[in-house]
Scaffold this motif. Structure first.
Motif, PDB file in Angstrom:
ATOM      1  N   UNK A 213     -12.533   6.867 -51.494  1.00 37.41           N
ATOM      2  CA  UNK A 213     -12.480   8.298 -51.825  1.00 37.41           C
ATOM      3  C   UNK A 213     -11.411   8.602 -52.880  1.00 37.41           C
ATOM      4  N   UNK A 214     -10.273   7.934 -52.789  1.00 35.67           N
ATOM      5  CA  UNK A 214      -9.226   8.152 -53.787  1.00 35.67           C
ATOM      6  C   UNK A 214      -9.689   7.715 -55.171  1.00 35.67           C
ATOM      7  N   UNK A 215     -10.449   6.643 -55.233  1.00 39.94           N
ATOM      8  CA  UNK A 215     -10.944   6.167 -56.527  1.00 39.94           C
ATOM      9  C   UNK A 215     -11.909   7.164 -57.163  1.00 39.94           C
ATOM     10  N   UNK A 216     -12.559   7.951 -56.333  1.00 43.17           N
ATOM     11  CA  UNK A 216     -13.488   8.950 -56.854  1.00 43.17           C
ATOM     12  C   UNK A 216     -12.804  10.288 -57.102  1.00 43.17           C
ATOM     13  N   UNK A 217     -11.518  10.379 -56.743  1.00 44.28           N
ATOM     14  CA  UNK A 217     -10.785  11.620 -56.960  1.00 44.28           C
ATOM     15  C   UNK A 217     -11.115  12.698 -55.947  1.00 44.28           C
ATOM     16  N   UNK A 218     -11.439  12.296 -54.718  1.00 44.48           N
ATOM     17  CA  UNK A 218     -11.802  13.267 -53.680  1.00 44.48           C
ATOM     18  C   UNK A 218     -10.552  13.914 -53.079  1.00 44.48           C
ATOM     19  N   UNK A 219     -10.416  15.231 -53.273  1.00 46.94           N
ATOM     20  CA  UNK A 219      -9.235  15.942 -52.766  1.00 46.94           C
ATOM     21  C   UNK A 219      -9.118  15.854 -51.250  1.00 46.94           C
ATOM     22  N   UNK A 220     -10.258  15.834 -50.556  1.00 47.24           N
ATOM     23  CA  UNK A 220     -10.240  15.925 -49.096  1.00 47.24           C
ATOM     24  C   UNK A 220      -9.605  14.720 -48.415  1.00 47.24           C
ATOM     25  N   UNK A 221      -9.421  13.611 -49.147  1.00 42.33           N
ATOM     26  CA  UNK A 221      -8.930  12.381 -48.508  1.00 42.33           C
ATOM     27  C   UNK A 221      -7.423  12.196 -48.653  1.00 42.33           C
ATOM     28  N   UNK A 222      -6.782  12.990 -49.483  1.00 38.89           N
ATOM     29  CA  UNK A 222      -5.356  12.771 -49.785  1.00 38.89           C
ATOM     30  C   UNK A 222      -4.502  12.816 -48.525  1.00 38.89           C
ATOM     31  N   UNK A 249      -7.187  10.621 -59.290  1.00 36.68           N
ATOM     32  CA  UNK A 249      -7.304  11.922 -59.940  1.00 36.68           C
ATOM     33  C   UNK A 249      -7.457  13.047 -58.923  1.00 36.68           C
ATOM     34  N   UNK A 250      -7.409  12.703 -57.636  1.00 40.03           N
ATOM     35  CA  UNK A 250      -7.495  13.733 -56.597  1.00 40.03           C
ATOM     36  C   UNK A 250      -6.289  14.667 -56.712  1.00 40.03           C
ATOM     37  N   UNK A 251      -6.499  15.937 -56.465  1.00 42.21           N
ATOM     38  CA  UNK A 251      -5.441  16.928 -56.621  1.00 42.21           C
ATOM     39  C   UNK A 251      -4.268  16.636 -55.690  1.00 42.21           C
ATOM     40  N   UNK A 252      -3.076  16.503 -56.258  1.00 43.35           N
ATOM     41  CA  UNK A 252      -1.859  16.287 -55.484  1.00 43.35           C
ATOM     42  C   UNK A 252      -1.595  14.855 -55.072  1.00 43.35           C
ATOM     43  N   UNK A 253      -2.512  13.937 -55.397  1.00 43.76           N
ATOM     44  CA  UNK A 253      -2.368  12.555 -54.927  1.00 43.76           C
ATOM     45  C   UNK A 253      -1.167  11.852 -55.552  1.00 43.76           C
TER      46      UNK A 253
END
Length: 322
Positions: A213-222, A249-253
């Motif tokens: 999920x982090x590789x796809x930039x999914x905000x929900x997984x951070x 690229x996930x927000x705030x990661x």
């Protein structure tokens, strides 16, 4: 299936070491001259070593290999053994071993970087369905696979019946594909709806899911990833997840990676702490690190002196107790 999982994990580990400029550490016998051994620590020797042993087993046969393992343990228990001593022990174990392994390329296994030249063959019976489902996910569009659909129910039923290794293997295949093409976030959300992976307590599955999920930039997984790196300290999970957080690229990661590490720096084993700090390019403040210990030492010393004085004055050494 377990073997396939290990080989998939090894592939990813070798790739990771290469990405961070440490491909020389993908050798089974790396040259550590002038290098801190801690810097070479990874899962490569475990997984590549397993593949070497499995290759030997396939060449000599299961029955002969089992005898060898028992004799090896009895011979070397409570002793140290080098790689070359191990090679000599294997090659001289019996005439059968010597004959079957006469063409075994020890030098390439020991000293070549990356994956072994001759990968052992694995039984893929248990991994076939997981591989098929991985392919379906990597080719699916958003909304194609839902929990209430027939295929969604079939996938959930299979997932529920699988071992942890089979689940890991499916995620490994999707991760491997994500190195070429990121998984759409909407498809990841469909996966989560079908399998409910985000609430799993299985560390191996959770680690792979967070990475994907982090590789796809999914905000929900951070927050899930942050929770994982602060609830356990195993370097096989912690170090890669911090790297994934930092480059996601996930927000705030990215901010969460450094902030979380600095907040929990003393939670980790010194080797893990050193390696993560190196990956995140965070400098450890030794003065701050020692300041608390210095104050504690002074405080304890002062208390001991005061307690001795109270004892000599025939008073209780514990304050406020009479």
């Amino acid at each position: 299936s377990t073997s396939k999982v290990l080989q998939s994990y090894m592939t990813r580990e070798v790739t990771t070491e290469t990405e961070i400029g440490q491909s020389r550490f993908t050798k089974l016998v790396p040259d550590l001259q002038g290098i801190d051994p801690d810097d070479a620590f990874s899962s490569v020797p475990y997984e590549k070593g397993f593949n070497l042993l499995y290759s030997v087993q396939q060449k000599v046969g299961d029955e002969e290999f089992e005898k060898f393992v028992k004799d090896y343990i009895n011979t070397w228990k409570s002793k140290l053994i080098t790689s070359l001593q191990f090679k000599d022990f294997v090659m001289n174990y019996s005439a059968h071993f010597k004959k079957k392994l006469q063409d075994f390329d020890w030098d390439r296994w020991f000293y070549a970087e990356g994956m072994p030249a001759d990968k052992p063959k694995f039984d893929t019976t248990l991994s076939k369905l997981a591989n098929d489902f991985a392919h379906r996910w990597t080719t699916a569009g958003a909304g194609e696979i839902k929990p209430t659909s027939e295929v969604g129910k079939e996938m959930r039923a299979a997932w529920n019946s699988w071992t942890s290794q089979q689940r890991q293997y499916m995620l490994d295949q999707i991760l491997e594909n994500s190195e070429k093409q990121k998984m759409p976030i909407a498809v990841l959300q469909d996966m989560d709806a079908v399998y409910e992976i985000s609430i799993t307590n299985n560390a191996e599955v959770r680690f792979r899911w967070c990475t994907l999920c982090l590789r796809s930039g999914a905000d929900f997984i951070v927050q899930n990833a942050v929770s994982m790196v602060t609830s356990q300290g195993r370097m096989k999970f912690t170090r890669p997840l911090y790297r994934e957080l930092q480059r996601s690229e996930a927000r705030g990661a990215r901010d969460a990676a450094v902030r979380t590490f600095l907040k929990n720096v003393n939670f980790y084993h010194p080797i893990c702490r050193k390696m993560v700090a190196q990956d995140l390019k965070v400098k450890q403040n030794n003065k701050q690190g020692w300041s608390w210990l210095g104050v504690s030492a002074v405080t304890i010393s002062a208390y001991l002196v005061w307690a001795v004085w109270r004892i000599r004055s025939r008073k209780c050494p514990i304050p406020f107790v009479h």
